[in-house]
Scaffold this active site. Structure first.
Site, PDB file in Angstrom:
ATOM      1  N   GLU A  51       0.821  -1.211   0.000  1.00 50.09           N
ATOM      2  CA  GLU A  51       0.000   0.000   0.000  1.00 50.09           C
ATOM      3  C   GLU A  51       0.858   1.265   0.000  1.00 50.09           C
ATOM      4  OE1 GLU A  51      -2.966   0.166  -0.690  1.00 50.09           O
ATOM      5  OE2 GLU A  51      -3.620  -1.898  -0.438  1.00 50.09           O
ATOM      6  N   TYR A 134      -6.554   6.568   3.774  1.00 47.73           N
ATOM      7  CA  TYR A 134      -6.680   5.510   2.778  1.00 47.73           C
ATOM      8  C   TYR A 134      -5.909   4.260   3.198  1.00 47.73           C
ATOM      9  CZ  TYR A 134      -5.442   2.411  -0.870  1.00 47.73           C
ATOM     10  OH  TYR A 134      -5.234   1.250  -1.545  1.00 47.73           O
ATOM     11  N   ASP A 152      -9.409   5.964  -3.027  1.00 48.78           N
ATOM     12  CA  ASP A 152      -8.208   6.319  -3.783  1.00 48.78           C
ATOM     13  C   ASP A 152      -8.655   6.872  -5.130  1.00 48.78           C
ATOM     14  OD1 ASP A 152      -9.132   4.088  -5.100  1.00 48.78           O
ATOM     15  OD2 ASP A 152      -7.136   3.328  -5.534  1.00 48.78           O
ATOM     16  N   SER A 328       6.469  16.726 -10.390  1.00 55.04           N
ATOM     17  CA  SER A 328       5.047  17.047 -10.439  1.00 55.04           C
ATOM     18  C   SER A 328       4.800  18.553 -10.382  1.00 55.04           C
ATOM     19  CB  SER A 328       4.310  16.343  -9.301  1.00 55.04           C
ATOM     20  OG  SER A 328       5.034  16.427  -8.098  1.00 55.04           O
TER      21      SER A 328
END
Length: 389
Positions: A51, A134, A152, A328
């Site tokens: 995860e 999450y 998600d 990003s």
DNA sequence: AAGACGGGGAG
DNA sequence: CTCCCAGTCTT
């Protein structure tokens, strides 16, 4: 959420519609799904590791890293006992390196404070570094069967289409609405399969762009499908584009073919990774910050960085070229210069870097020095122009 | 609420 | 090019 949104939400999801969704989704998932390594031999450690790695990262990218980590660190205790640089070296290339340091820190908490046993509830898991809502719900539901919903990118898309929801999903109100719906829908009988099925559906059927509605098991309870507009969801608020920035770096190779690299501090971009030393060029804040050429501003900035950050007072040598790299939030043009090896140049205390060392350039990969893709591009450029054999 | 934080795959 | 990915943390 607003009162109106809450009311329409309750009206839209009758008990019957909820049950239809759960049943159709469960049937579809159990009839066949992707075989993923962390879906076998399920343990809290394996689920947690997968995860963390999967955060903002595609499954196909994660799989080889997952295998390498399990091979190097079979248990959370092994991971906790490892040197952080070795953990980062295994993580190199996966991105978001804060995840890796949080992973290591959480392993130490589990191994040293919890006797090597993972917390058994989402609420407790949430306290581990790098574990948000999450991930806590994913581990708790998949590893322990707790009834906790996940949300998600996949689930957001599925839910937005199911309800033809016009509230942007990447805003506070949109998130609250979606978490509430996800919690309402999650199966009380098998939350582990339900959560994985929701994500699987988003990944393989209810895809971005044009979804494959003819193959969707829940199209008959989907508002966007009924309206014929699934491609219009999820609604998102536009993100700002990455701004162009400029930087400089020095490739310094000595007579023995070793290259000087420096380790970046933890709490910055690419924190903890090694790089060819350098730094930003404070250009005009205009759209085009320049770069991509040999100029005085670049040379001056590099000279200053080498002096302030490493105590090296030699001037940059030949211009080797530029590499570009997109993060990003930044689009970097990095001008690379050669630097004459100055053995024994006494070093002032490091002001930015946390370490500096010479590495055998022909065997960098096996020396446990984590490198970013950006630095790999710099080394590739230097190799192309034969700075070293 | 907004921004920082990587890298790669897909269209 | 653009968008997105089994998000989290800080400001």
């Amino acid at each position: 959420m607003t009162h109106d949104a809450q009311r329409s939400f309750e009206t839209a999801w009758s008990d019957g519609r909820v049950a239809d969704l759960r049943d159709a989704l469960a049937g579809w998932y159990h009839a066949g799904h992707r075989k993923l390594p962390w879906r076998e031999d399920i343990s809290p450690y394996r689920v947690w590791l997968s995860e963390i790695m999967c955060q903002q990262t595609q499954v196909a990218t994660v799989i080889p890293y997952f295998h390498r980590f399990l091979s190097a660190f079979p248990t959370v205790t092994d991971l906790a006992a490892a040197d952080e640089q070795d953990v980062l070296a295994l993580w190199a290339g996966l991105g978001y390196y804060r995840r890796c340091r949080n992973l290591h820190a959480a392993a130490k908490v589990v191994a040293n404070e919890l006797g090597g046993v993972f917390p058994g509830s989402a609420a407790e898991l949430l306290a581990l570094p790098g574990v948000g809502r999450y991930t806590a719900a994913a581990i708790a539901s998949i590893a322990f069967g707790e009834v906790a919903a996940v949300l998600d990118g996949n689930v957001k898309r599925v839910l937005a289409r199911l309800d033809a929801e016009d509230t942007p999903v990447n805003t506070g109100p949109g998130e609250r609405l979606q978490w509430a719906l996800a919690e309402k829908l999650v199966s009380r009988d098998d939350p582990a399969s339900h959560n994985q099925a929701m994500m699987e559906l988003g990944a393989v059927v209810c895809k971005p762009g044009t979804p494959d509605c003819p193959r969707c098991p829940v199209s008959d309870v989907c508002a966007a499908f009924a309206a014929g507009t699934p491609d219009q969801y999820p609604v998102k608020k536009k993100k700002k584009k990455a701004v162009a920035v400029r930087g400089v770096a020095a490739v310094c190779v000595d007579d023995d073919g070793r290259i000087l690299l420096a380790r970046r501090p933890d709490d910055v971009l690419l924190g903890g990774l090694w790089e060819a030393p350098g730094g930003p060029v404070d250009g005009s804040t205009a759209k085009d910050s320049g770069g991509g050429e040999d100029d005085g501003a670049g040379r001056a900035a590099l000279t200053q960085h080498l002096s302030e950050r490493l105590g090296i007072r030699d001037a940059p040598g030949a211009y080797l070229g530029a590499v570009t790299h997109v993060f990003s939030h930044r689009r970097l043009t990095l001008d690379v210069y050669q630097l004459r090896a100055t053995k024994g140049s006494s070093r002032d205390p490091l002001s930015f870097y946390t370490a500096a060392s010479w590495f055998d350039a022909s065997a960098l990969g096996s020396q446990h020095a984590p490198l970013s893709r950006l630095t790999e591009k710099v080394l590739e450029l230097a190799s192309d122009v034969q700075v070293w054999p």
